[in-house]
Design an enzyme around this catalytic site. Sequence first.
Site, PDB file in Angstrom:
ATOM      1  N   ASP A  45      28.139  34.519  26.990  1.00  0.00           N
ATOM      2  CA  ASP A  45      29.300  35.299  26.572  1.00  0.00           C
ATOM      3  C   ASP A  45      29.315  35.656  25.092  1.00  0.00           C
ATOM      4  O   ASP A  45      30.356  36.067  24.576  1.00  0.00           O
ATOM      5  CB  ASP A  45      30.584  34.541  26.915  1.00  0.00           C
ATOM      6  N   GLU A  46      28.193  35.540  24.406  1.00  0.00           N
ATOM      7  CA  GLU A  46      28.218  35.865  22.980  1.00  0.00           C
ATOM      8  C   GLU A  46      26.859  36.302  22.479  1.00  0.00           C
ATOM      9  O   GLU A  46      25.817  35.907  23.014  1.00  0.00           O
ATOM     10  CB  GLU A  46      28.733  34.688  22.150  1.00  0.00           C
TER      11      GLU A  46
END
Length: 341
Positions: free
Chosen positions: A107-108
């Site tokens: 997610d990053e």
Amino acid sequence: MPVDLILHVDLDEFIAAVEVLRRPELRGKPVVVGGDGDPTKRGVVSTANYEARRFGVGSAMPLRTAYRRCPEAVFLPVDAPAYEEASERVMAVLRSFGAVVEVAGWDEAFMAIEAEDPVAFACEVQTAVLERTDLWCSIGVGDTKVRAKLGSGFAKPRGIFRLTRENWDEVMAALPTKALWGIGSKTSRRLESIGIRTVSQLSTADETWLASVFGPKTGPWLRRLAAGENGSRVSAEPWISKGVGRERTFQQDLEDAQEIRGELRRLTRELMDDLERGGRPVIRVVVKVRFVPFTTKQRSKKLEGPTLDAATIEAGAVAALERFELSRKVRLLGVKAEFAS
């Protein structure tokens, strides 16, 4: 005039957001993802959407606690392949901008950019991710990776925040040291014990003194971290895992030491399947034990040399386990093999 900066793109409530996309009828309802989705069983929350967080539900919380806080929430099992697929789609969007993209997790990611208006560029990235994946992200704009990473935290949810040398002190100076990326509660408490409570105090501390307390590498690193400094560049090189592990939460507490050893051996043999597929030799074995009610500790054993020998790795795991006092009930066991450099 174009400037070189770094973006940290952080997907909002990622796992829960993916589940809501798969089940549109859940939109607006509290959603909790963790374990096999049964909150009456032991397990922990992987993520919760903002609707569930309003009830105090958060990541790493026991599922049973989450259920007590928000019994009306929809509880769902973890589906890693679905999250990996969604993550890959997001990363493809980021790469379409022609920037160097460093994937930091599902997610990053960091992006190294050159733009006359970095905030406007970040807005374009945010819009593109939403339009092509239906997922929202928050973006930190910084002149180092540390500042960009912290900036995305200030941007949440669905925002953009610029954190650079110019406004670092204004934003960060008065905050507690645990607000820094890389400093947890344990280090923060240790800093407080020597009179350092704020980011400003840590950033102006003497590095030689810090080195005497935390070690020659960690001490100066802490000071630089508090100043927002980070010399590492954004790299598109694939992320290489430093280890691989397995863990299991038991629905019934383990009480007998011999039973605990047996379960650890079984878990280590399961881990060997992953190690043999990867083919990377192991140099250290780390064992995690979560005691009742919820105290987690780790112990490790360094092996004599890099190896993929199953018996040696299993013996290392058992040796690490022997460093625990097994007089208390156990609810979770984990074993991790760390690879040789």
